[in-house]
Design a protein around this motif. Structure first.
Motif, PDB file in Angstrom:
ATOM      1  N   SER A  79       0.833  -1.193   0.000  1.00 23.67           N
ATOM      2  CA  SER A  79       0.000   0.000   0.000  1.00 23.67           C
ATOM      3  C   SER A  79       0.873   1.250   0.000  1.00 23.67           C
ATOM      4  O   SER A  79       2.093   1.184   0.183  1.00 23.67           O
ATOM      5  CB  SER A  79      -0.899   0.008   1.237  1.00 23.67           C
ATOM      6  OG  SER A  79      -0.119   0.226   2.406  1.00 23.67           O
ATOM      7  N   LEU A 139      -3.641  -0.217   7.251  1.00 25.64           N
ATOM      8  CA  LEU A 139      -3.411  -0.655   5.875  1.00 25.64           C
ATOM      9  C   LEU A 139      -1.915  -0.781   5.576  1.00 25.64           C
ATOM     10  O   LEU A 139      -1.356  -0.085   4.736  1.00 25.64           O
ATOM     11  CB  LEU A 139      -4.073   0.323   4.896  1.00 25.64           C
ATOM     12  CG  LEU A 139      -4.269  -0.153   3.452  1.00 25.64           C
ATOM     13  CD1 LEU A 139      -5.059  -1.447   3.403  1.00 25.64           C
ATOM     14  CD2 LEU A 139      -4.976   0.925   2.623  1.00 25.64           C
ATOM     15  N   ARG A 193     -12.053  -7.487   8.938  1.00 21.90           N
ATOM     16  CA  ARG A 193     -11.691  -7.462   7.520  1.00 21.90           C
ATOM     17  C   ARG A 193     -11.967  -6.093   6.902  1.00 21.90           C
ATOM     18  O   ARG A 193     -11.189  -5.611   6.072  1.00 21.90           O
ATOM     19  CB  ARG A 193     -12.475  -8.533   6.752  1.00 21.90           C
ATOM     20  CG  ARG A 193     -12.048  -9.950   7.057  1.00 21.90           C
ATOM     21  CD  ARG A 193     -12.805 -10.972   6.230  1.00 21.90           C
ATOM     22  NE  ARG A 193     -12.520 -12.313   6.655  1.00 21.90           N
ATOM     23  CZ  ARG A 193     -11.427 -13.007   6.287  1.00 21.90           C
ATOM     24  NH1 ARG A 193     -10.548 -12.448   5.477  1.00 21.90           N
ATOM     25  NH2 ARG A 193     -11.235 -14.229   6.736  1.00 21.90           N
ATOM     26  N   ASN A 227      -9.166  -3.908   7.328  1.00 21.24           N
ATOM     27  CA  ASN A 227      -7.920  -4.432   6.775  1.00 21.24           C
ATOM     28  C   ASN A 227      -6.984  -4.986   7.860  1.00 21.24           C
ATOM     29  O   ASN A 227      -5.771  -4.835   7.796  1.00 21.24           O
ATOM     30  CB  ASN A 227      -7.175  -3.363   5.960  1.00 21.24           C
ATOM     31  CG  ASN A 227      -6.111  -3.965   5.051  1.00 21.24           C
ATOM     32  OD1 ASN A 227      -6.411  -4.696   4.119  1.00 21.24           O
ATOM     33  ND2 ASN A 227      -4.848  -3.674   5.340  1.00 21.24           N
ATOM     34  N   GLN A 248      -4.638  -7.341   9.834  1.00 25.18           N
ATOM     35  CA  GLN A 248      -3.743  -8.454   9.603  1.00 25.18           C
ATOM     36  C   GLN A 248      -3.221  -8.870  10.976  1.00 25.18           C
ATOM     37  O   GLN A 248      -3.726  -8.416  11.997  1.00 25.18           O
ATOM     38  CB  GLN A 248      -2.622  -8.044   8.643  1.00 25.18           C
ATOM     39  CG  GLN A 248      -3.158  -7.626   7.272  1.00 25.18           C
ATOM     40  CD  GLN A 248      -2.068  -7.179   6.316  1.00 25.18           C
ATOM     41  OE1 GLN A 248      -1.076  -7.867   6.119  1.00 25.18           O
ATOM     42  NE2 GLN A 248      -2.248  -6.012   5.713  1.00 25.18           N
TER      43      GLN A 248
END
Length: 346
Positions: free
Chosen positions: A85, A111, A159, A162, A164
């Protein structure tokens, strides 16, 4: 030449002239037929095509000037050939001003990938900068976890942001921090607003919910030893403060990865001491012998094997009095190392 021959010659000339005229007309432009369209290809957006090249070749101010009018949806959609990103690229190039600009314009602070998360662990300033934008969102999300779990929408919410692995770890850390420190307050010096948030009534269930979310399913084994050590230390001190009423949270932390050399660090007369966890357990006056044995069994395999690792053990002079002198304060106040609250044996 007789008349018949002359007539034939004139007829052939006339026919040739007609054919020539028809042929000539067929080359004329049809006035009713439009001219072919001229297609002009637009220049490809270089920021979309080669984001790394663009951000690398420009000063931070020039790059900010280039993107400042772009909608955030456009900027968040930019990906390099390595699926990085714009925030990933800015982190990798240590472009602090670009990072701060993006986040101040509501760019998603989660992100970025795991490679960038590793880089942030080595760069405290950048980690703190991004963390200042993540924290309010993490606090809000933490307070919503019970309702999201009831609705079965925790994973979809993660989700959408974003999340992780690094985001999942930060979310669990926030749940634990809210439990240990009880409340967050605004920091007027930092210029950011952090609302007061009450700790969850069942933080263990919230952590289990995060761990069971498919987004966070690979948490186990991916949390640094240093992070787990800190969580276990904080939880053990919290357990001592609550007279070891429940081992659920400590067991949960042990389940997340390897914890070795478990200890509590306290400050006594300006000196930092590592306390044997079994000394903490033995100094609790409200535990039955059965419960004390269960707790000792729980921490045994996580203790240091080196007999010189701990400076304060059951064999030390007045261990319980010294431990209580430091730890019987507001939770985790001991860990500041403040000379005003070192306790001692007085």
């Amino acid at each position: 030449m007789n008349k018949r021959q002359l007539f034939l010659i004139l007829r052939q000339c006339t026919l040739a002239a007609v054919l020539l005229a028809v042929s000539a007309c067929s080359f004329k432009k049809d006035p009713e037929k439009p001219a072919p369209e001229v297609v002009v290809l637009q220049e490809q957006d270089k920021l979309i095509a080669q984001p790394l090249a663009v951000i690398s070749s420009m000063s931070e101010d020039a790059f900010i000037e280039k993107i400042k009018e772009q909608p955030m949806s456009y900027l968040e959609a930019i990906k390099s050939t390595n699926d990085e990103s714009l925030l990933d690229l800015a982190i990798g190039l240590k472009k602090t001003k670009v990072i701060e600009f993006l986040l101040s314009k509501d760019y998603n602070p989660f992100l970025y990938n795991e490679k960038s998360a590793d880089e942030l662990r080595l760069n405290g300033n950048l980690k703190d900068l991004i963390g200042s934008f993540e924290r309010p969102l993490l606090l809000k999300l933490t307070s919503q976890i019970p309702d999201l779990m009831k609705k079965g929408s925790l994973d979809s919410e993660l989700r959408s942001k974003n999340f992780q692995i690094h985001g999942c770890i930060d979310l669990i850390a926030t749940i634990l921090d809210m439990e240990y420190y009880k409340t967050y307050k605004s920091d007027p010096d930092a210029g950011d607003y952090i609302p007061d948030v009450s700790p969850l009534s069942d933080p263990q269930s919230a952590i289990k919910g995060v761990m069971q979310s498919p987004v966070c399913s690979s948490l186990r084994g991916n949390i640094s030893t240093e992070t787990l050590q800190r969580w276990a230390e904080n939880e053990l001190a919290s357990d001592f403060m609550s007279d070891f009423s429940s081992s659920t949270m400590l067991s949960l932390i042990f389940d997340l990865g390897s914890v070795e050399n478990l200890s509590i660090e306290i400050y006594e007369n300006g000196m930092k001491l590592r306390v044997d966890p079994q000394a903490l357990i033995s100094c609790s006056t409200k535990l039955s012998q059965t419960d004390r044995d269960k707790w000792n069994s729980l921490v045994e395999k996580h203790r240091a094997t080196d007999i010189f690792y701990y400076q304060l053990t059951l064999s030390s002079m007045r261990p319980c009095k010294r431990i209580n002198a430091v730890l019987k304060h507001e939770i985790f106040y001991y860990n500041t190392g403040s000379e005003d609250d070192t306790g001692g044996d007085e």
